[in-house]
Structures are given as C-alpha cells and as structure tokens.
Write an enzyme that holds these catalytic residues in place. Structure first.
Site, PDB file in Angstrom:
ATOM      1  N   HIS A 243       8.825  33.330  23.488  1.00 42.67           N
ATOM      2  CA  HIS A 243       8.608  33.054  24.911  1.00 42.67           C
ATOM      3  C   HIS A 243       9.066  34.227  25.766  1.00 42.67           C
ATOM      4  CE1 HIS A 243      12.844  32.057  25.988  1.00 42.67           C
ATOM      5  NE2 HIS A 243      12.919  31.626  24.750  1.00 42.67           N
TER       6      HIS A 243
ATOM      7  N   ASP B 105       9.536  33.984  29.195  1.00 42.15           N
ATOM      8  CA  ASP B 105      10.308  33.608  30.390  1.00 42.15           C
ATOM      9  C   ASP B 105      11.793  33.649  30.046  1.00 42.15           C
ATOM     10  OD1 ASP B 105       9.956  31.341  28.671  1.00 42.15           O
ATOM     11  OD2 ASP B 105      10.652  30.032  30.273  1.00 42.15           O
TER      12      ASP B 105
ATOM     13  N   ASP C 177      17.218  36.496  24.410  1.00 41.83           N
ATOM     14  CA  ASP C 177      16.455  35.238  24.547  1.00 41.83           C
ATOM     15  C   ASP C 177      15.378  35.396  25.606  1.00 41.83           C
ATOM     16  OD1 ASP C 177      15.618  32.623  24.475  1.00 41.83           O
ATOM     17  OD2 ASP C 177      17.314  31.851  25.632  1.00 41.83           O
TER      18      ASP C 177
ATOM     19  N   GLU D 248       9.209  28.220  28.337  1.00 43.78           N
ATOM     20  CA  GLU D 248      10.117  27.624  27.347  1.00 43.78           C
ATOM     21  C   GLU D 248      11.420  27.157  27.984  1.00 43.78           C
ATOM     22  OE1 GLU D 248      12.991  26.885  24.260  1.00 43.78           O
ATOM     23  OE2 GLU D 248      13.212  28.411  25.795  1.00 43.78           O
TER      24      GLU D 248
ATOM     25  N   ASP E 222      13.440  32.760  18.014  1.00 41.81           N
ATOM     26  CA  ASP E 222      14.026  32.322  19.280  1.00 41.81           C
ATOM     27  C   ASP E 222      15.354  31.607  19.068  1.00 41.81           C
ATOM     28  OD1 ASP E 222      14.323  31.809  21.983  1.00 41.81           O
ATOM     29  OD2 ASP E 222      13.128  29.989  21.936  1.00 41.81           O
TER      30      ASP E 222
ATOM     31  N   HIS F 250      30.060  14.663  58.976  1.00 38.82           N
ATOM     32  CA  HIS F 250      31.330  15.365  59.155  1.00 38.82           C
ATOM     33  C   HIS F 250      32.440  14.438  58.672  1.00 38.82           C
ATOM     34  CE1 HIS F 250      34.717  17.287  61.044  1.00 38.82           C
ATOM     35  NE2 HIS F 250      33.957  18.245  61.583  1.00 38.82           N
TER      36      HIS F 250
ATOM     37  N   THR G  23      33.842  20.961  55.838  1.00 34.24           N
ATOM     38  CA  THR G  23      34.242  19.552  55.757  1.00 34.24           C
ATOM     39  C   THR G  23      33.046  18.614  55.776  1.00 34.24           C
ATOM     40  OG1 THR G  23      34.532  19.554  58.142  1.00 34.24           O
ATOM     41  CG2 THR G  23      36.500  19.933  56.812  1.00 34.24           C
TER      42      THR G  23
ATOM     43  N   ARG H 128      21.905  16.478  23.779  1.00 36.54           N
ATOM     44  CA  ARG H 128      21.268  17.099  22.611  1.00 36.54           C
ATOM     45  C   ARG H 128      21.143  16.029  21.533  1.00 36.54           C
ATOM     46  NH1 ARG H 128      19.210  22.245  23.776  1.00 36.54           N
ATOM     47  NH2 ARG H 128      20.433  22.963  25.541  1.00 36.54           N
TER      48      ARG H 128
ATOM     49  N   SER I 250      17.693  23.476  21.407  1.00 37.83           N
ATOM     50  CA  SER I 250      16.430  22.756  21.307  1.00 37.83           C
ATOM     51  C   SER I 250      15.281  23.712  21.568  1.00 37.83           C
ATOM     52  CB  SER I 250      16.354  21.660  22.375  1.00 37.83           C
ATOM     53  OG  SER I 250      17.479  20.835  22.276  1.00 37.83           O
TER      54      SER I 250
ATOM     55  N   HIS J  91      22.188  31.958  27.364  1.00 36.07           N
ATOM     56  CA  HIS J  91      21.923  31.283  28.629  1.00 36.07           C
ATOM     57  C   HIS J  91      23.062  31.527  29.609  1.00 36.07           C
ATOM     58  CE1 HIS J  91      18.727  28.193  27.151  1.00 36.07           C
ATOM     59  NE2 HIS J  91      18.458  29.433  26.788  1.00 36.07           N
TER      60      HIS J  91
END
Ligand SMILES: [Zn+2]
Length: 477
Positions: free
Chosen positions: A98, A100, A132, A166, A197, A230, A332, A345, A419, A447
């Site tokens: 991939h 991307d 990756d 991906e 990958d 607020h 705030t 997962r 995955s 990642h």
C-alpha cells in the site's frame, strides 16, 4: 536456485539511487485518513504507476468509487493493478502493498520533518512511510530494475495489487480483489500471494508471518449541550458529555490488558503446551518489546504470556477523543460533543460480526448506569477478520530458503499483532497460500513518530524479495 550473484551486487551498487527514490516517495504526503491530503494519495498512485511502467510493468489504475469521510464525500484513490511476464511454464505470484501512510506532523513529536527522508549516520532512513509501506513497495521496484537494466527475464510471472487506503480500512479493495479473483479476472492464474507490509519481531532476526489479528474499530459519541459551554457558568449545572465519555471508556479494559466487555476474551480458547512452545522458541525477549516501545512498561515479565498477548490473544486499545480541548493552555470549556475512539484486535475464532453486538450491548448498559441525560451514539468505523495460514506450504518454504541465502539465518515464524484485512480477502477469494514477507524491523515505529527503515533492511530486504522469486521458481508445487 539462489538469485544470481550479479543481482545481489547490482542491488548493493545502486543503493544510493534506491534510497533517493525512497526519499521521493516519502515526500508525497499520501495520508489516506486526512481528507485534505486526498490529492496527495492520488498523486502517489500516479507516481508509483509511472515507476512501474518505466520498469516494464503493464498497469492500470482502477477507480474504486467514492466514500464519505468526516462528513465529506471523497473520491477513493485508485488502486494499481500491474502485470509483468506471462509465461505459462512459470509460477505466477501476486504481490500486494500500500502506498498510503499514517498521519504525521512534526508537532506530534518527530525530531525531523516527517515527509523529508533523513539519512542518519547509524543508517536509519527516517520518514513517514519509510517502513510502512513505501520501503517494501520500492524493494519490488529495485528487483524489477535489475531485470530491466540487465535484460534478464523474471524467474516468475508477477501480478501487482497496490492500494492507497490500507491505513483507512482498505475501502473498495475487497470488492476489487473478489471481482478480479473470479475466472477471467485480472488475478486468474495466480499461484500464491506475497504481502510486504509488516515487520520483524526484533532488530536482528528475519520473520515470515502466517497469522494476523483482525480488528474492529469503534467511535462512541456523547452529546447533550447545544454548543460548547463555559464551566464557570455551567459547571455542576448540566450533564457534561466528557465526564460521561471518560467513565465509559474507563470501563472497556483494565490496567493488565483484560478486556472488560463480557464474552470477548472468553471466545478465545487458551493455548495448550504445544502452542506455548512455539512462543518460547521465538528470538524475542521482554527487553525487545520494551526497547521497541521506548519504555520499560511491559505488562508481564513472562515471555510466553507477553508474546501471546501480542500475537494470539485479543487486545483493546483506547486511541483518542475527538472534540475534546487539546490545545496548550487552560481553557475552561465544557465540550458539547465528544467522540471516544477505541479498537479491539481480534484473533480466531473472533470476527467483527460476533464481537460487535457484545460491545454495543455493553456500552449501552454501562451508559445507562451513568444516569445521565446526555445522548450516546455508537458507530463501527472499520473492521476485519483475523487470519492464519499454512506455514509449511511451498510458498513459505521458498521464503525460508531466500532468508537463509540472504541473511544466513533461519526466519522466525510468527503471528503478527496487527491487522491487514485484505490478507484474508486474498486467501479466501483466490484459495491460494498467502505469505507475509516483512522488510522492516520491530522498532521501526510504523504508526508512530520518527518512523524509520534501516538502510540494511532496505537493501538486504530488496535482495530477499528478489531471492524469494528465484526460490519460488525452483521449488516444486
Ligand atoms: Zn502497512
């Protein structure tokens, strides 16, 4: 049949040019999860398509239609199908990767600009997508370049399938793979699949991967006020969405990693002694995990338990809260609408279809216990089933031989914690063996911030990919 020596020396001699090509690829900010950068993903597709064509691959860009992201309708980036060689006497391998990447901003904690490849003195090539998955894709280009420059035929026929979604759930790809796997489709005649990958377990032992965890990803939104409020005016006056959301997210997983959604952990049968022995044998230690994580924070000091936690058990992780105040300073505000993101997962026999109803029911019942007047909305963002392959198949045997010849080492056989849902789609649609042949190391930070690919992994990894093709050609089916 090992790869020709000239191939190996060619890869070494061209290393600097190959690294420059990687820098060119990293410079294209092909973040699929960012609507503003969708044009960059498309530009990356055209760049890669041009590279493939120049190396003699017949290609076509496939329109995958549209999708909605963050409320905006976008064109999906095209997938690239490619083909080189059509000799019926040769095996045909389908290669997936991939183009991307995950989002990256220097302000996330990168030491250097994420989309400028930096070559460090220790040989690390630092940049988003280096490991990756642009480095591995370019490894295949390096192999093709040797054959083109030396007018050598490839030892096998190759089909390519490269996608640009991906990191955002491979939208549109399953339909394409299923269609092209049918009789008369683009993938007709494919004998095996190779996916580049994923990563080694550590920084020293090559890996072949025969299993992947699946995924199911949730977005849970709590809303109530008509606008941001607020706290000086509305604090202790109204039900605050953020308070509800934090309570809810705090009930999903405990500090030891146990999933608190009833029935989810319980779906997975415990490992027997024979299975535990596989994990005991892997070249991997607690300190490998901790150095990859960048902190001495492992959940357990038992190696087998830790590896099973990563590879063969499910896990639930909290990822972020959209809509919350996240700038520096002391604002705030009471946010009117916040969305918590988390994912699970999955491992066999879990599937998103089996797990999602348990999660949704649990979230609703826990939300009811909060006695709040705010509203709850639950969305499944994306998901995929887990996968396990036969690691004694000739496809794996060819990769083992290639690893021995390039790295002079026996590869670890692993199941990966991450995955890559399309793996299962290839396996089910084509009915052939699927191998994951990683290039990068476990500490590449795929990642994360300061993602890198070691120069030696890029160069030796390119040799590995080429050698695998020669071993594939030689091995009997
Ligand atoms: Zn990837």
């Amino acid at each position: 049949m090992a790869a020709p020596t000239e191939f190996l020396t060619y890869i070494d001699s061209k290393a600097d040019a190959f690294i420059q090509r990687l820098a060119d690829a990293v410079a294209i900010q092909s973040v699929s999860g960012d609507a503003k950068r969708r044009g960059e993903v498309v530009r990356m597709a055209h760049w890669l398509d041009g590279q493939l064509k120049a190396l003699g691959v017949e290609t076509k860009l496939v329109d995958l239609g549209k999708h909605v992201m963050d409320g905006v309708e976008l064109d999906l980036p095209p997938a690239i199908l490619g083909s080189i060689g059509n000799d019926p006497k040769k095996k045909t391998v389908l290669i997936y990767g991939h183009f991307d990447v995950q989002p990256a901003n220097k302000s996330d904690g990168w030491d250097t600009e994420p989309f400028e490849l930096v070559i460090k003195e220790n040989g690390q090539l630092v940049g988003r997508g280096s490991s990756d998955d642009k480095g591995p894709i370019l490894g295949w280009l390096n192999v093709l370049e040797y054959h083109r420059d030396n007018q050598k035929p490839l030892p096998v026929n190759i089909k390519f399938c490269f996608e640009g979604m991906e990191e955002s759930g491979s939208e549109g790809l399953d339909e394409l793979v299923e269609k092209e796997s049918k009789a008369g489709g683009y993938f007709e005649g494919v004998d095996c699949v190779c996916i580049s990958d994923n990563y080694w377990l550590n920084d020293r032992t090559p890996v072949l991967t025969y299993g992947l965890r699946g995924l199911t990803y949730f977005k849970v939104t709590v809303s109530g006020p008509g606008r941001d409020l607020h706290s000086g005016v509305f604090g202790r006056t109204v039900h605050e969405p953020m308070t509800d959301l934090i309570h809810l997210m705090g009930r999903l997983v405990d500090q030891q990693g146990n999933i608190l959604v009833p029935g989810v952990d319980e779906m997975v049968p415990p490992a027997d002694d024979e299975e535990k022995a596989i994990y005991e044998a892997l070249d991997y230690s607690i300190s490998d995990v901790e150095s990859a994580a960048g902190g001495q924070i492992s959940l357990t000091s038992n190696k087998v338990d830790l590896l099973m936690g990563r590879m063969r058990n499910p896990s639930l992780s909290l990822h972020g809260i959209e809509g919350a105040f996240s700038e520096p300073g002391a604002k705030t505000v009471i946010p009117a609408k916040v969305s918590g993101k988390f994912s699970i997962r999955l491992v066999p026999p879990q599937t998103p279809e089996a797990v999602n109803p348990l999660v949704i029911e649990y979230l609703k019942s826990e939300f009811a216990k909060l006695n709040t007047k705010n509203r709850l909305e639950i969305e499944g963002l994306h998901g995929g089933k887990p996968w396990v392959a036969d690691h004694k198949h000739w496809n794996f045997e060819a990769a083992k031989r290639a690893t021995r010849s390039v790295y002079k080492q026996e590869p670890d056989l692993t199941r990966e914690g991450g995955s890559i849902p399309v793996t299962l789609t290839f396996a089910e649609s084509l009915g052939v063996n699927v191998l994951l042949l990683p290039m990068g190391r476990g500490d590449d930070g795929a990642h994360s911030t300061n993602e890198k690919l070691d120069r030696s992994n890029f160069i030796e990894g390119s040799k590995l990919l080429g050698s695998y093709l020669y071993e594939l050609a030689a091995i009997s089916k």
